[in-house]
Design a protein around this motif. Structure first.
Motif, short mmCIF file in Angstrom:
data_model
loop_
_atom_site.label_atom_id
_atom_site.label_comp_id
_atom_site.label_asym_id
_atom_site.label_seq_id
_atom_site.Cartn_x
_atom_site.Cartn_y
_atom_site.Cartn_z
N LEU A 13 55.61 56.85 67.55
CA LEU A 13 56.97 56.35 67.76
C LEU A 13 56.96 55.00 68.46
O LEU A 13 57.72 54.10 68.11
CB LEU A 13 57.79 57.34 68.58
CG LEU A 13 58.27 58.59 67.87
CD1 LEU A 13 59.03 59.49 68.84
CD2 LEU A 13 59.12 58.25 66.67
N VAL A 14 56.09 54.85 69.46
CA VAL A 14 55.98 53.58 70.17
C VAL A 14 55.51 52.47 69.23
O VAL A 14 56.05 51.37 69.22
CB VAL A 14 55.06 53.70 71.40
CG1 VAL A 14 54.74 52.34 72.00
CG2 VAL A 14 55.70 54.61 72.45
N ARG A 62 66.03 61.78 72.23
CA ARG A 62 65.37 61.56 73.52
C ARG A 62 64.07 60.77 73.36
O ARG A 62 63.83 59.79 74.08
CB ARG A 62 65.09 62.91 74.19
CG ARG A 62 64.46 62.81 75.56
CD ARG A 62 64.34 64.18 76.20
NE ARG A 62 63.54 65.11 75.44
CZ ARG A 62 62.23 65.32 75.65
NH1 ARG A 62 61.61 64.68 76.61
NH2 ARG A 62 61.57 66.19 74.93
N LEU A 63 63.24 61.15 72.41
CA LEU A 63 61.93 60.51 72.26
C LEU A 63 62.02 59.11 71.67
O LEU A 63 61.25 58.23 72.05
CB LEU A 63 61.00 61.39 71.43
CG LEU A 63 60.55 62.67 72.15
CD1 LEU A 63 59.80 63.59 71.19
CD2 LEU A 63 59.70 62.34 73.36
N ALA A 68 61.60 53.30 72.48
CA ALA A 68 62.23 51.97 72.47
C ALA A 68 62.21 51.34 73.86
O ALA A 68 61.97 50.14 74.00
CB ALA A 68 63.65 52.07 71.93
N ARG A 69 62.44 52.15 74.91
CA ARG A 69 62.40 51.61 76.28
C ARG A 69 60.99 51.18 76.67
O ARG A 69 60.82 50.20 77.39
CB ARG A 69 62.94 52.63 77.27
CG ARG A 69 64.45 52.65 77.34
CD ARG A 69 64.97 53.47 78.52
NE ARG A 69 64.37 54.78 78.67
CZ ARG A 69 64.74 55.88 78.01
NH1 ARG A 69 65.73 55.82 77.14
NH2 ARG A 69 64.15 57.03 78.22
N ILE A 70 59.97 51.92 76.22
CA ILE A 70 58.59 51.55 76.51
C ILE A 70 58.30 50.17 75.92
O ILE A 70 57.65 49.33 76.54
CB ILE A 70 57.60 52.60 75.97
CG1 ILE A 70 57.68 53.88 76.82
CG2 ILE A 70 56.18 52.05 75.92
CD1 ILE A 70 56.94 55.06 76.23
N LEU A 82 67.64 51.45 64.90
CA LEU A 82 66.90 51.27 63.65
C LEU A 82 65.80 52.30 63.51
O LEU A 82 65.57 52.84 62.42
CB LEU A 82 66.32 49.86 63.57
CG LEU A 82 67.33 48.75 63.32
CD1 LEU A 82 66.71 47.38 63.58
CD2 LEU A 82 67.89 48.83 61.91
N LEU A 83 65.11 52.62 64.61
CA LEU A 83 64.07 53.65 64.58
C LEU A 83 64.68 55.01 64.24
O LEU A 83 64.16 55.74 63.40
CB LEU A 83 63.35 53.70 65.93
CG LEU A 83 62.23 54.72 66.09
CD1 LEU A 83 61.13 54.51 65.07
CD2 LEU A 83 61.67 54.66 67.52
#
Length: 137
Positions: A13-14, A62-63, A68-70, A82-83
């Motif tokens: 995800l990251v 949540r994930l 996105a914040r990372i 978008l993700l």
């Protein structure tokens, strides 16, 4: 408070959030959305499908927010949305990306979010202001 399955899904995800945040800077938004929608059906994203199918919508929200914040820190609503759009389309679920604006004094604020069947999937603090949708994908 992440489970083992969350930790296993977070790195892809990251990486996806990073790719999307770069693409946002290099590609017109309409083209990027079209690419994400079309690529969601391709088998090369199968590595994401395992985690994507094992997590319910609340966990996905949540994930993807965490990923996105990372990558971007706070204020990452477009990349995060978008993700989420891409992952929901990969699950063959309905997803609409909305971009809205709100006037805050002399400032014009903007926000991006995902809706399913007319409801925001993450009605967090950003939507406490009234954002008027100006674009819908």
């Amino acid at each position: 408070d992440l489970s083992l399955r969350d930790w296993l899904w977070l790195p892809p995800l990251v990486l996806s959030a990073l790719a999307i945040s770069i693409a946002v800077k290099l590609t017109p938004l309409a083209n990027l959305i079209r690419f994400l929608d079309q690529s969601a059906r391709h088998p090369w994203i199968a590595f994401l499908q395992i985690g994507n199918r094992l997590h319910d919508l609340k966990e996905l929200v949540r994930l993807t927010g965490l990923a996105a914040r990372i990558v971007q820190g706070p204020g990452c609503c477009l990349s995060r949305s978008l993700l989420r759009f891409w992952l929901l389309r990969a699950r063959q679920e309905p997803a609409e990306l909305l971009i809205g604006v709100a006037k805050d004094g002399d400032l014009l604020q903007s926000h991006a979010w995902i809706e399913q069947q007319g409801l925001a999937i993450d009605a967090g603090q950003e939507l406490n202001r009234t954002f008027v949708p100006v674009l819908r994908f």
